[in-house]
Design a protein around this motif. Structure first.
Motif: not given
Length: 435
Positions: A24, A28, A109, A112-113, A117-121
């Motif tokens: 992840q 990012a 999540k 990353l937040a 950043q955001h979590y890429e599912d």
């Protein structure tokens, strides 16, 4: 702050979690490294272990080391995740306020937040391997439904949750596509797999389907449980060439009184009969087990019985650890921690002395035999590999002498020429087509 150092502590299950996070982070846009000493990374993520006292101490010390690096201005942001953080997050926030944030075991999540950043599912089952590219750990479940007296893992990880079989198989194909030849199948309790999801045990079917995937050369099974052992897996191990004759099954003790106090769900006779059946059904299998010394109530008689058990059963691989009194476990609530620490450790050392003799005899008996060996690395004048009976980090290695230009990650036939307590020495008998 575009570089992240992920420090992974504890077991291989934790390592898989770190690898998922690394993927992840890389997606990012971060540059990543793992367990790097003297790193110049301004972001550090520590994946902690909280299994026993020694592991918790190591985790806390690692956090404090990075706190010092933060004070020195090297580290700009220090994040903590994993088992210790999951269980003791509130206490850690009070005791180590210098850390910027503490997250639960699976809160990718949140991490990353925190970094904006955001979590890429779509990447949720993809990993950035930290192992050599030819082998990988494959976690098939999380959590545990057992009620062993001493264990805090269910408190940290929750109830048993099997991963869907199709999802696991998809991951296997992806790993093989990227060069993985050996899959080390892991879970806190392999032998419960599928019961929660499908209503019955599915371990044998899962392993059979993994073994059907082209390119999977070796499959090794780790952390079986003796109670309600799914005996159908033995047929798969016997008949499938790429399912290694190797099983990691933690027995913990042998005396009836200890097994009852430990809430293991089996007695001594059942344990012995299971070991005998495994060896009968899968000729040539190597068994790895783990034992515990100093559990509350363990008497000298119990310990003598355990010593006799080790000498009699002659496990090919064996580890032992002294009991650690963990908060909120059954032991903590019902038993007094009444075996002195020194006695616990002395007993553990005695077991390992007995096992050293067993291991030395076993290794010497292998001299002159030829084994298929997977080469992991080269060190000095040796290529170093493993047989199908050995897992990375914990088991003996084969030091191949006098070989030139072997390919790391390939299999070779090796004749064993020497041995000591822990390792084997060999020379190339015949190259196996360099695969």
């Amino acid at each position: 702050m575009n570089k992240v150092n992920v420090i992974s502590l504890g077991c291989s299950k934790n390592l898989v979690d770190s690898e998922l996070l690394l993927k992840q982070l890389a997606h990012a846009g971060y540059r990543t490294e793992t367990d790097a000493e003297n790193s110049d990374a301004e972001v550090v993520v520590i994946n902690t272990c909280g299994f026993i006292g020694d592991a918790k101490e190591e985790s806390v010390n690692t956090i404090l080391e990075q706190v010092e690096r933060k004070k020195a201005g090297i580290v700009k942001r220090l994040l903590v995740m994993g088992c210790l953080s999951q269980r003791y997050g509130d206490e850690l926030r009070k005791e180590i306020p210098e850390a910027d944030a503490f997250f639960g075991k699976f809160d990718w999540k949140g991490i990353l937040a925190d970094l904006g950043q955001h979590y890429e599912d779509t990447l949720r089952n993809q990993r950035q391997l930290t192992t050599p590219g030819h082998y990988a750990y494959l976690k098939i479940a999380e959590g545990c439904n057992r009620t062993c007296s001493y264990c805090a893992i269910p408190i940290m990880t929750g109830k048993y949750q099997s991963r869907g079989m199709d999802e696991i198989l998809e991951e296997c194909r992806e790993l093989v596509k990227n060069g993985v030849k050996e899959l080390l199948v892991i879970a806190q309790d392999l032998t419960y797999y599928g019961t929660d999801l499908y209503g019955r045990n599915k371990l044998a079917e899962l392993v059979e389907r993994i073994s059907d995937i082209p390119g999977v050369e070796w499959i090794k099974l780790h952390y079986a449980y003796p109670a309600a052992f799914p005996e159908e897996i033995l047929k798969v191990m016997r008949e499938r060439d790429n399912v290694c004759k190797y099983l990691d099954i933690a027995l913990q003790h042998c005396s009836d009184s200890m097994l009852k106090m430990m809430r293991r769900g089996v007695d001594k006779l059942q344990t012995i009969r299971l070991v005998e059946k495994i060896r009968q059904e899968v000729p040539g299998i190597f068994l790895r087990t783990t034992l515990m010394t100093g559990h509350p109530g363990e008497t000298e008689k119990d310990f003598e019985e355990l010593c006799e058990f080790v000498s009699r059963m002659k496990f090919e691989r064996l580890g032992v650890f002294p009991y650690s009194h963990e908060e909120d476990t059954y032991c903590d609530l019902h038993y007094e921690d009444n075996v002195p620490e020194e006695i616990k450790r002395q007993r553990a050392e005695k077991i390992m002395e007995l096992q050293a003799g067993v291991s030395e005899k076993l290794n010497n008996s292998l001299i002159g035999k030829v084994f298929k060996v997977l080469v992991d690395r080269k060190e000095d004048n040796y290529y170093i590999g493993r047989t199908e009976h050995d897992s990375p980090e914990v088991d003996p290695e084969v030091l191949i002498e006098g070989a030139a230009d072997l390919q790391v990650s390939n299999f070779y036939l090796v004749k064993i020429t020497g041995a000591d307590e822990y390792d084997l020495y060999g020379s190339i008998a015949e190259e196996t087509s360099g695969k």
